[in-house]
Design an enzyme around this catalytic site. Structure first.
Site, PDB file in Angstrom:
ATOM      1  N   THR A  81      34.367 120.058  47.358  1.00 12.59           N
ATOM      2  CA  THR A  81      32.994 120.563  47.479  1.00 12.59           C
ATOM      3  C   THR A  81      32.647 121.628  46.444  1.00 12.59           C
ATOM      4  O   THR A  81      31.589 121.576  45.822  1.00 12.59           O
ATOM      5  CB  THR A  81      32.801 121.162  48.885  1.00 12.59           C
ATOM      6  OG1 THR A  81      33.060 120.139  49.835  1.00 12.59           O
ATOM      7  CG2 THR A  81      31.395 121.677  49.071  1.00 12.59           C
ATOM      8  N   ASN A 102      38.454 124.238  46.031  1.00 19.14           N
ATOM      9  CA  ASN A 102      37.830 125.052  47.080  1.00 19.14           C
ATOM     10  C   ASN A 102      38.619 126.347  47.279  1.00 19.14           C
ATOM     11  O   ASN A 102      38.047 127.404  47.524  1.00 19.14           O
ATOM     12  CB  ASN A 102      37.809 124.295  48.405  1.00 19.14           C
ATOM     13  CG  ASN A 102      36.720 123.233  48.468  1.00 19.14           C
ATOM     14  OD1 ASN A 102      35.844 123.184  47.611  1.00 19.14           O
ATOM     15  ND2 ASN A 102      36.799 122.383  49.474  1.00 19.14           N
ATOM     16  N   LYS A 163      26.649 124.712  53.696  1.00 23.80           N
ATOM     17  CA  LYS A 163      27.902 125.433  53.414  1.00 23.80           C
ATOM     18  C   LYS A 163      27.622 126.572  52.447  1.00 23.80           C
ATOM     19  O   LYS A 163      26.861 126.385  51.489  1.00 23.80           O
ATOM     20  CB  LYS A 163      28.923 124.498  52.754  1.00 23.80           C
ATOM     21  CG  LYS A 163      29.378 123.330  53.608  1.00 23.80           C
ATOM     22  CD  LYS A 163      30.395 122.488  52.848  1.00 23.80           C
ATOM     23  CE  LYS A 163      30.808 121.276  53.671  1.00 23.80           C
ATOM     24  NZ  LYS A 163      31.710 120.375  52.916  1.00 23.80           N
ATOM     25  N   ASP A 164      28.308 127.689  52.636  1.00 15.90           N
ATOM     26  CA  ASP A 164      28.088 128.819  51.729  1.00 15.90           C
ATOM     27  C   ASP A 164      28.444 128.463  50.287  1.00 15.90           C
ATOM     28  O   ASP A 164      27.734 128.798  49.351  1.00 15.90           O
ATOM     29  CB  ASP A 164      28.845 130.072  52.198  1.00 15.90           C
ATOM     30  CG  ASP A 164      30.344 129.884  52.369  1.00 15.90           C
ATOM     31  OD1 ASP A 164      30.971 129.185  51.568  1.00 15.90           O
ATOM     32  OD2 ASP A 164      30.914 130.473  53.317  1.00 15.90           O
ATOM     33  N   ARG A 165      29.585 127.758  50.088  1.00 15.11           N
ATOM     34  CA  ARG A 165      30.009 127.469  48.712  1.00 15.11           C
ATOM     35  C   ARG A 165      29.011 126.578  47.976  1.00 15.11           C
ATOM     36  O   ARG A 165      28.852 126.683  46.762  1.00 15.11           O
ATOM     37  CB  ARG A 165      31.412 126.868  48.673  1.00 15.11           C
ATOM     38  CG  ARG A 165      31.651 125.632  49.519  1.00 15.11           C
ATOM     39  CD  ARG A 165      33.154 125.337  49.534  1.00 15.11           C
ATOM     40  NE  ARG A 165      33.523 124.171  50.328  1.00 15.11           N
ATOM     41  CZ  ARG A 165      33.759 124.178  51.645  1.00 15.11           C
ATOM     42  NH1 ARG A 165      33.639 125.304  52.317  1.00 15.11           N
ATOM     43  NH2 ARG A 165      34.126 123.086  52.278  1.00 15.11           N
ATOM     44  N   ASP A 293      29.244 114.921  54.757  1.00 13.57           N
ATOM     45  CA  ASP A 293      30.660 115.285  54.545  1.00 13.57           C
ATOM     46  C   ASP A 293      31.387 115.455  55.869  1.00 13.57           C
ATOM     47  O   ASP A 293      32.504 114.970  56.044  1.00 13.57           O
ATOM     48  CB  ASP A 293      30.733 116.574  53.734  1.00 13.57           C
ATOM     49  CG  ASP A 293      32.169 116.921  53.357  1.00 13.57           C
ATOM     50  OD1 ASP A 293      32.802 116.126  52.641  1.00 13.57           O
ATOM     51  OD2 ASP A 293      32.662 117.974  53.788  1.00 13.57           O
ATOM     52  N   HIS A 297      34.470 113.185  57.088  1.00 18.76           N
ATOM     53  CA  HIS A 297      35.776 113.731  57.486  1.00 18.76           C
ATOM     54  C   HIS A 297      36.122 113.349  58.922  1.00 18.76           C
ATOM     55  O   HIS A 297      37.265 113.042  59.240  1.00 18.76           O
ATOM     56  CB  HIS A 297      35.777 115.262  57.371  1.00 18.76           C
ATOM     57  CG  HIS A 297      35.920 115.760  55.975  1.00 18.76           C
ATOM     58  ND1 HIS A 297      37.005 115.488  55.194  1.00 18.76           N
ATOM     59  CD2 HIS A 297      35.095 116.517  55.214  1.00 18.76           C
ATOM     60  CE1 HIS A 297      36.846 116.060  54.002  1.00 18.76           C
ATOM     61  NE2 HIS A 297      35.690 116.679  53.994  1.00 18.76           N
ATOM     62  N   HIS A 339      30.916 114.984  45.447  1.00 17.22           N
ATOM     63  CA  HIS A 339      32.076 114.097  45.354  1.00 17.22           C
ATOM     64  C   HIS A 339      31.812 112.907  46.263  1.00 17.22           C
ATOM     65  O   HIS A 339      30.849 112.921  47.031  1.00 17.22           O
ATOM     66  CB  HIS A 339      33.374 114.813  45.782  1.00 17.22           C
ATOM     67  CG  HIS A 339      33.279 115.469  47.127  1.00 17.22           C
ATOM     68  ND1 HIS A 339      33.255 114.758  48.308  1.00 17.22           N
ATOM     69  CD2 HIS A 339      33.142 116.771  47.486  1.00 17.22           C
ATOM     70  CE1 HIS A 339      33.129 115.594  49.323  1.00 17.22           C
ATOM     71  NE2 HIS A 339      33.047 116.836  48.856  1.00 17.22           N
TER      72      HIS A 339
HETATM   73 ZN    ZN Z   1      34.581 117.434  52.302  1.00 22.93          ZN
END
Ligand code: ZN
Length: 548
Positions: A81, A102, A163-165, A293, A297, A339
């Protein structure tokens, strides 16, 4: 069973207009769109995009009616990510922007476990690798928003994500607003920024949704045909889940289309309240949608669950674009992914990919390092790593004189394993020039080179064979993953859309680093030659592309 329709954007967020003062125009093209919307769909592989392409009726249909590259590439090996999002709006590969994973291991980090998260500032006292302080500190690159605001202070740069990232890597350093889901609510890391009213109302609405739970989704026939249970462990069954959620279950909120609905509702609210796209200068809105995502998962990429998620995503994106249309904003959209992803090996085998399997748990760095330890007169592992495959570091306790011997022994051990494609040393990787040319033609070591940054990357890089999942033992929420240098993880759609644009569907392979220079050219924002890896795409930006 409820229909696929989700919480209506308009009902989730109460929006009220606020004033926009007259500001100087940006030094961009007069015909530039006033709002650039950059969307990342987390784990939206080229395979999934292609599979459902003829079934889109909402936002994905609209966007696929612009200029569509089905063979976009997150060209590097570290298909995670953070590296993926770091390429989207910087035009730079992870090898150059520093976001190699990550999480990486930094022996100088001021904490016991030495794990450093990509979008944190580990120097902040009291922060840990799990309770981290969100920061863009590690991103060694400027984003589209950073570059635009440097020359056009009246432009706004806003990021919203699951997500923060994702929000950090797409937004960069100079933002007006940045909001992301922290597992319970939308939060920001920005200091001294007034909280828009829409954030408060969105968080209230989401809290109500979480508390209420949600009934199972009613699948369209295409999805129903995919419903088939796979018992992965005695406690874990996937493949026939309708993504319903019990009252108060916040964990599964993120693993359902509800998270994307909430993220888009918040983005829509910010567009309205901040009057994005209605000032004189061009604004940037980055949106990362994380539910695909989490669904990938949790359940894999080709079951009932992903089918439900993609239909919902298409519908929600359509609602969001309809809101922009109603606002009369002159906007342009770029959509891609950080991705792709690999399906659960249990289902892949049934589809004829007989080599699909789960990795041997003994491939973890700590396990291999323990086996090698006696050779170096140690009892503890001589290796450190995160998960199975990817970067591996020689443990800091190994004397410098022994380090090369440990790397040689580890490479040999990994290379002899039947599930390992290859193990490359840092020296081997750095001897490879930065790849050029079509990303579908690169060798595996070239892919590794594109996300290898010596100060942060490991001493050894281990690549599992295609269709070997690094998840040795599946767990709830973690049945399938991504992160390999194989094309099911690297290939992603890249879509460019603007009103009245002629439809153009291209098979030409391009890189996600090409998005930034293309968007920059489309608004007339100059990017200094040689400062990025990407190239402006003439099929989108036409003769506005420099150097063509
Ligand atoms: Zn993922």
């Amino acid at each position: 069973m409820r229909k696929l329709a989700l919480a209506c954007l308009a009902s989730l967020v109460a929006c009220s207009p606020s004033s926009t003062s007259a500001q100087p125009a940006a030094p961009v093209r007069a015909d530039a769109p006033k709002l650039i919307v950059a969307i990342s769909v987390d784990q939206f592989s080229g395979d999934v995009f292609d599979e459902y392409r003829s079934h889109y009726t909402g936002g994905l249909k609209r966007l696929a009616g612009g200029t569509t590259f089905r063979n976009g590439f997150q060209s590097h090996a570290a298909t995670e990510t953070c590296p993926g999002h770091s390429t989207l709006l910087t035009g730079m590969r992870p090898a150059h922007n520093g976001i190699v994973a990550n999480v990486w291991i930094d022996e100088k980090a001021p904490r016991a476990d030495k794990n450093v998260y990509c979008s944190e500032d580990e120097s902040v006292p009291g922060s840990t690798s799990t309770a981290y302080t969100v920061s863009p500190k590690h991103l060694n690159a400027l984003t589209l928003g950073d570059r635009l605001k440097a020359v056009s202070p009246a432009s706004r740069n806003v990021a919203v994500a699951g997500k923060d990232r994702a929000a950090v890597m797409m937004g960069g350093r100079n933002l007006d607003q940045r909001w992301y889901w922290d597992g319970k609510t939308f939060v920001t890391d920005l200091k001294g920024v007034a909280v828009p009213r829409t954030v408060i109302s969105a968080n209230q609405a989401v809290a109500g949704m979480v508390a209420a739970g949600s009934p199972p989704l009613d699948p369209p026939a295409l999805c129903q045909a995919k419903s088939r249970a796979y018992q992965l462990t005695p406690a874990l069954k996937v493949g026939d889940n309708h993504l319903g959620r019990t009252a108060g279950d916040v964990r599964n909120f993120r693993g359902s289309p509800e998270l994307d609905g909430a993220t888009l509702a918040l983005a829509a609210g910010l567009v309205q309240e901040m009057k994005l796209g209605r000032g004189q200068a061009t604004d940037i809105l980055s949106i990362s949608l994380s539910a695909t995502d989490y669904v990938g998962h949790g359940y894999g990429t080709d079951g009932l669950e992903m089918c439900l998620q993609i239909f919902a995503l298409d519908r929600e994106l359509g609602d969001f674009l309809a809101m922009l249309d109603r606002s009369g904003i002159n906007y342009a959209v770029a959509l891609s992914a950080d991705h792709g992803g690999m399906d659960i090996p249990e289902r892949l085998r049934e589809k004829g990919i007989t080599s699909a399997a789960r990795a041997d748990a003994g491939l973890a760095a700590a396990e291999v390092g323990k086996l090698l330890a006696p050779r170096f007169d140690r009892t503890e592992s001589v290796l450190k790593g995160l998960g199975i495959g990817g970067d591996i570091w020689v443990d800091a306790g190994v004397p410098a004189a022994q380090k090369d011997a440990v790397i040689r022994a580890a490479k040999e051990r990994y290379a002899a394993h039947p599930q390992v494609y290859a193990a490359f040393t840092r020296t081997e990787i750095m001897a490879v020039p930065m790849p050029t040319g079509s990303p579908d033609k690169w060798s595996v070591i070239q892919r590794i080179r594109a996300s290898f940054d010596p100060p942060r990357s490991g001493d050894l890089y281990v690549v599992l064979k295609p269709y070997i999942s690094p998840i040795a033992v599946p767990a709830s929420g973690y049945a399938a993953t991504h992160g390999s240098p194989w094309d099911y993880d690297r290939r992603v759609p890249i879509l460019f859309w603007r009103k009245a644009m002629a439809q153009l569907a291209l098979d030409t392979p391009i890189e996600t680093t090409d998005i930034l220079p293309t968007l920059a050219a489309s608004i007339g924002l100059a990017i200094p030659a040689g400062s990025i890896d990407g190239h402006c795409i003439a099929a989108v930006a036409g003769d506005q592309c420099p150097f063509r």
